[in-house]
Motif scaffolding. Structure first.
Motif, PDB file in Angstrom:
ATOM      1  N   VAL A   1     -12.321   9.998   0.814  1.00 47.60           N
ATOM      2  CA  VAL A   1     -12.649   8.616   1.181  1.00 47.60           C
ATOM      3  C   VAL A   1     -11.361   7.786   1.202  1.00 47.60           C
ATOM      4  O   VAL A   1     -10.536   7.869   0.296  1.00 47.60           O
ATOM      5  N   VAL A   2     -11.196   6.998   2.276  1.00 44.63           N
ATOM      6  CA  VAL A   2     -10.038   6.101   2.386  1.00 44.63           C
ATOM      7  C   VAL A   2     -10.487   4.648   2.270  1.00 44.63           C
ATOM      8  O   VAL A   2      -9.921   3.859   1.525  1.00 44.63           O
TER       9      VAL A   2
ATOM     10  N   ALA B   1       6.216  -6.515  -4.679  1.00 44.38           N
ATOM     11  CA  ALA B   1       6.137  -5.100  -4.298  1.00 44.38           C
ATOM     12  C   ALA B   1       5.993  -4.868  -2.799  1.00 44.38           C
ATOM     13  O   ALA B   1       6.371  -3.814  -2.297  1.00 44.38           O
ATOM     14  N   GLY B   2       5.461  -5.853  -2.091  1.00 42.62           N
ATOM     15  CA  GLY B   2       5.159  -5.645  -0.683  1.00 42.62           C
ATOM     16  C   GLY B   2       6.210  -6.209   0.250  1.00 42.62           C
ATOM     17  O   GLY B   2       7.260  -6.701  -0.176  1.00 42.62           O
ATOM     18  N   ILE B   3       5.934  -6.169   1.550  1.00 45.51           N
ATOM     19  CA  ILE B   3       6.896  -6.591   2.567  1.00 45.51           C
ATOM     20  C   ILE B   3       6.919  -8.116   2.719  1.00 45.51           C
ATOM     21  O   ILE B   3       7.923  -8.684   3.134  1.00 45.51           O
ATOM     22  N   ARG B   4       5.855  -8.801   2.351  1.00 44.85           N
ATOM     23  CA  ARG B   4       5.759 -10.257   2.551  1.00 44.85           C
ATOM     24  C   ARG B   4       6.680 -10.996   1.586  1.00 44.85           C
ATOM     25  O   ARG B   4       6.724 -10.669   0.402  1.00 44.85           O
TER      26      ARG B   4
ATOM     27  N   THR C   1      -9.224   3.257  -1.148  1.00 44.82           N
ATOM     28  CA  THR C   1      -8.521   4.090  -2.134  1.00 44.82           C
ATOM     29  C   THR C   1      -7.052   4.275  -1.773  1.00 44.82           C
ATOM     30  O   THR C   1      -6.263   4.684  -2.618  1.00 44.82           O
ATOM     31  N   ALA C   2      -6.680   3.989  -0.516  1.00 46.65           N
ATOM     32  CA  ALA C   2      -5.270   4.075  -0.101  1.00 46.65           C
ATOM     33  C   ALA C   2      -4.756   2.647   0.031  1.00 46.65           C
ATOM     34  O   ALA C   2      -4.938   2.010   1.058  1.00 46.65           O
ATOM     35  N   THR C   3      -4.140   2.143  -1.031  1.00 44.66           N
ATOM     36  CA  THR C   3      -3.743   0.736  -1.040  1.00 44.66           C
ATOM     37  C   THR C   3      -2.228   0.604  -0.907  1.00 44.66           C
ATOM     38  O   THR C   3      -1.481   1.488  -1.315  1.00 44.66           O
ATOM     39  N   PRO C   4      -1.773  -0.519  -0.355  1.00 47.71           N
ATOM     40  CA  PRO C   4      -0.331  -0.728  -0.191  1.00 47.71           C
ATOM     41  C   PRO C   4       0.340  -1.088  -1.525  1.00 47.71           C
ATOM     42  O   PRO C   4      -0.355  -1.309  -2.531  1.00 47.71           O
ATOM     43  N   PRO C   5       1.672  -1.164  -1.526  1.00 51.58           N
ATOM     44  CA  PRO C   5       2.400  -1.405  -2.778  1.00 51.58           C
ATOM     45  C   PRO C   5       1.950  -2.696  -3.473  1.00 51.58           C
ATOM     46  O   PRO C   5       1.789  -3.732  -2.829  1.00 51.58           O
TER      47      PRO C   5
ATOM     48  N   SER D   1       1.792   4.462   2.151  1.00 55.98           N
ATOM     49  CA  SER D   1       1.601   3.164   1.520  1.00 55.98           C
ATOM     50  C   SER D   1       2.542   2.119   2.123  1.00 55.98           C
ATOM     51  O   SER D   1       2.131   1.008   2.478  1.00 55.98           O
TER      52      SER D   1
ATOM     53  N   THR E   1      -5.719  -4.289   4.465  1.00 58.10           N
ATOM     54  CA  THR E   1      -4.949  -3.452   5.374  1.00 58.10           C
ATOM     55  C   THR E   1      -5.812  -3.234   6.606  1.00 58.10           C
ATOM     56  O   THR E   1      -7.017  -3.538   6.591  1.00 58.10           O
TER      57      THR E   1
ATOM     58  N   VAL F   1      -0.890  -3.366  -4.963  1.00 60.07           N
ATOM     59  CA  VAL F   1      -2.313  -3.689  -4.853  1.00 60.07           C
ATOM     60  C   VAL F   1      -3.112  -2.755  -5.768  1.00 60.07           C
ATOM     61  O   VAL F   1      -2.815  -1.562  -5.853  1.00 60.07           O
TER      62      VAL F   1
ATOM     63  N   GLY G   1      -4.734  -7.730  -0.529  1.00 66.68           N
ATOM     64  CA  GLY G   1      -4.408  -6.338  -0.241  1.00 66.68           C
ATOM     65  C   GLY G   1      -5.121  -5.789   0.980  1.00 66.68           C
ATOM     66  O   GLY G   1      -5.256  -4.568   1.125  1.00 66.68           O
TER      67      GLY G   1
ATOM     68  N   ARG H   1      -2.256  -9.612  -6.365  1.00 67.70           N
ATOM     69  CA  ARG H   1      -1.434  -8.417  -6.184  1.00 67.70           C
ATOM     70  C   ARG H   1      -0.020  -8.760  -6.618  1.00 67.70           C
ATOM     71  O   ARG H   1       0.307  -9.930  -6.803  1.00 67.70           O
TER      72      ARG H   1
ATOM     73  N   TYR I   1      -3.688 -11.072   3.167  1.00 68.30           N
ATOM     74  CA  TYR I   1      -2.626 -10.238   2.582  1.00 68.30           C
ATOM     75  C   TYR I   1      -2.663 -10.271   1.064  1.00 68.30           C
ATOM     76  O   TYR I   1      -2.446  -9.264   0.392  1.00 68.30           O
ATOM     77  N   LYS I   2      -2.956 -11.453   0.487  1.00 71.54           N
ATOM     78  CA  LYS I   2      -2.903 -11.544  -0.977  1.00 71.54           C
ATOM     79  C   LYS I   2      -3.988 -10.710  -1.648  1.00 71.54           C
ATOM     80  O   LYS I   2      -3.859 -10.334  -2.809  1.00 71.54           O
TER      81      LYS I   2
ATOM     82  N   ASN J   1      -9.406  -0.648  -4.453  1.00 73.01           N
ATOM     83  CA  ASN J   1      -9.523  -2.072  -4.147  1.00 73.01           C
ATOM     84  C   ASN J   1     -10.871  -2.316  -3.456  1.00 73.01           C
ATOM     85  O   ASN J   1     -11.087  -1.871  -2.332  1.00 73.01           O
TER      86      ASN J   1
ATOM     87  N   THR K   1       1.685   1.442   5.841  1.00 68.12           N
ATOM     88  CA  THR K   1       0.474   0.623   5.908  1.00 68.12           C
ATOM     89  C   THR K   1       0.797  -0.834   5.622  1.00 68.12           C
ATOM     90  O   THR K   1       0.225  -1.749   6.226  1.00 68.12           O
ATOM     91  N   ASP K   2       1.740  -1.068   4.708  1.00 63.93           N
ATOM     92  CA  ASP K   2       2.131  -2.431   4.352  1.00 63.93           C
ATOM     93  C   ASP K   2       2.873  -3.117   5.501  1.00 63.93           C
ATOM     94  O   ASP K   2       2.679  -4.310   5.747  1.00 63.93           O
TER      95      ASP K   2
END
Ligand code: ZN
Lengths: 160, 385
Positions: free
Chosen positions: B195-196, A142-145, A53-57, B119, B139, A59, B137, A138, B134-135, A63, B122-123
């Motif tokens: 929940v995480v 939006a992300g660092i990659r 539920t805590a997803t990075p930019p 967020s 983490t 995504v 998502g 994704r 990575y594609k 997820n 974490t990225d």
């Protein structure tokens, strides 16, 4: 939702070790892989899964993610050499080289695993799934990659 | 050659106003003061840090710190082994002294993270993953969720047993003046937190943290010149596992922990039965179980029982994470492996205050990625080797 260009591939080395994604050298024995096996039209089984539920930019949220296992039997149907790796630029050319032609029949482990999104959270360990092509998994910007450094399409898994 | 630790320090961990240069200088300067060693005596300066460029746009921090501490013309090097950078720094510091290349090595680990939201932070950490991960998502917390579900399912372990890791480490952190969180939590609170990464919840995860820690290394001959009491490194080692996490045969075992542990045990002459206190890398509660098993402190699939039985509590047979662990002390990536050994030094020299346990041999396990790279350090009171 049909097969797309980013094919889900496993590499097979002359000693019969399967790996996804393909690596320049076999992680088990160090040999150069000689064959590619397409996994995208095969069924797999969920090894484990989670809903994040805590997803990075960039995504989707939530997820759903799973590790799945494909059973290739004694030997998968090799596609032969194929220069289209899965998300692994610069690593796709596994042409038959010095190690080519050495296929053996003692492949101890005819399974290979992959990771990817699930199409639903209605899932359980041991459920059968099939790969479903998704053009953009994704948001690349939006992300660092670095967006150009890798592919962003691929397969999620749908319970059967 | 026996390599000794004659100085140790750590800054307050948590949300700090200081940036990376200031954090590193605070711990480094304090470490030299505590040991009574002049900056001019430092031959090698090692800086453990994962991502100052990505977090802050500040690169070359080993050179910045060398100048700020007045150690030039000493040799300076930055060490990145993701969240095992601190342990990798301990290993490199040991090598620098054992090889004779340096007479006095200062190791400073640190990270500045809290200016980024969860967020984005974490990225940055997820940037260690393979493109096929990575594609989707992936983490680090999502790997923990995947491993935890399989562990609970395979070994029929109760979900509450993971909450007990968090409760224990928070209880320990109350007595650590440098910890980010100094508050008690209950199993019920942990089980009801959001929940995480199912089945893991907020209290199964360490926080995002700023902080720094430092250690000072030299040979035994040099140690005797400076200190009445010091700590010896009995054994240090490291190992790697697959980069791509799903390629592991069993996602609930940590091969690099087992291999690195075996190497460190062999070099030290100690085994798991000899260890009196351990600092494990509890970035996620499930990781404490997997390390207890990988290091031989619990049988495979049984660490949850070991935890529920109270064996790993401060008054148990093997106190684990007396510092509060990453869970309550906080996890400034590059600092954590250094701060683990700081806690062991405090424990072995009897300086741990309310956290003090009876310990002669301590072990620190520092994990990078989801077990991708691991470093292990075993320490004992000085003068024994
Ligand atoms: Zn092989």
């Amino acid at each position: 939702m049909t097969n797309g260009p980013a094919r889900l591939k496993a590499a097979r080395c002359p000693d019969g070790h399967y790996h996804h994604p393909p690596h320049p050298r076999c992680p088990d024995c160090g040999a150069k892989p000689t064959e590619r096996i397409d996994l995208s039209d095969r069924e797999a089984v969920i090894v484990t899964w989670t809903t994040v539920t805590a997803t990075p930019p960039g995504v989707r949220k939530p997820n759903h993610l799973a590790i799945v296992e494909f059973d290739l039997g004694d030997r998968g149907d090799a596609d032969g050499t194929d220069d289209e790796g899965d998300g692994d630029p610069g690593n796709g050319d596994d042409a038959d080289g010095a190690n080519g032609g050495g296929a053996e029949d003692d492949s101890e482990n005819g399974t290979v695993r992959a990771i990817g999104g699930l199409t639903t959270d209605d899932a359980a360990i041991g459920d059968r799934v099939r790969p479903v092509y998704v053009e953009r998994l994704r948001e690349p910007e939006a992300g660092i990659r670095e967006p150009d450094s890798q592919e962003w399409d691929g397969y999620r898994f749908e319970p059967i | 050659m026996t390599v000794c630790i004659i100085g140790a320090s750590m800054t307050d961990f948590g949300r700090r106003d200081a940036w990376i240069r200031e954090l590193l200088a605070e711990a480094g300067s304090d470490c030299l003061d505590r040991a009574g060693v002049s900056p001019k005596a430092v031959d090698h300066l090692l800086v453990s840090n994962m991502a100052s460029g990505e977090f802050e746009g500040q690169t070359g921090i080993m050179n910045a710190l060398a100048h700020d501490l007045g150690v030039p013309p000493a040799y300076a090097q930055r060490i990145d082994q993701t969240s095992a950078s601190g342990g990798a720094g301990v290993y490199a510091a040991w090598q620098s002294i054992a090889s004779g290349a340096s007479e006095m090595t200062l190791l400073v680990g640190g990270e500045k993270m809290t200016h980024r939201n969860t967020s984005a932070a974490t990225d940055v950490i997820a940037s260690i993953t393979h493109p096929v991960e990575y594609k989707h998502g992936l983490t680090l917390p999502s790997f923990a969720g995947l491993a935890a579900r399989l562990y609970l399912d395979t070994y029929d372990a109760p979900r509450e047993s993971l909450a007990r890791v968090a409760v224990k480490n928070h209880a320990n952190g109350i007595d650590n003046p440098h910890a980010q969180f100094r508050k008690e939590i209950t199993v019920e609170e942990a089980m009801e937190s959001p929940v995480v990464a199912d089945p893991l919840r907020l209290y199964d995860f360490c926080p995002i943290t700023d902080g720094s820690a430092a250690l000072l290394f030299c040979s035994e001959d040099v140690a005797r010149e400076y200190a009445d009491e010091y700590v010896d490194i009995a054994g240090v080692a490291g190992a790697t596992d697959t980069h791509v996490v799903h390629e592991r045969t069993d996602p609930t075992t940590m091969a690099a922990v087992a291999e690195g542990g075996a190497r460190a045990y062999e070099r030290s002459g100690y085994g798991p039965e000899d260890v009196d206190v351990a600092e494990l890398h509890d970035m996620f509660t499930i990781l404490e179980f997997l390390q207890l098993e990988g290091l031989g402190f619990a049988e495979t699939g049984r660490a949850w029982e070991t935890t529920e039985n109270g064996r790993t509590e401060r008054d148990g047979a093997l106190p684990v994470n007396t510092s509060g662990g990453l869970k309550s002390k906080g996890h400034p990536l590059g600092a954590s492996g250094v701060a683990q050994v700081y806690e062991l030094v405090e424990q072995l020299l009897g300086k741990a205050g309310a956290r003090q346990v009876d310990a002669e041999v301590g072990l620190a396990c520092n994990v990078g990625g989801f077990g991708n790279c691991v470093t292990m350090t075993i320490v004992e009171p000085g003068g024994r080797r």
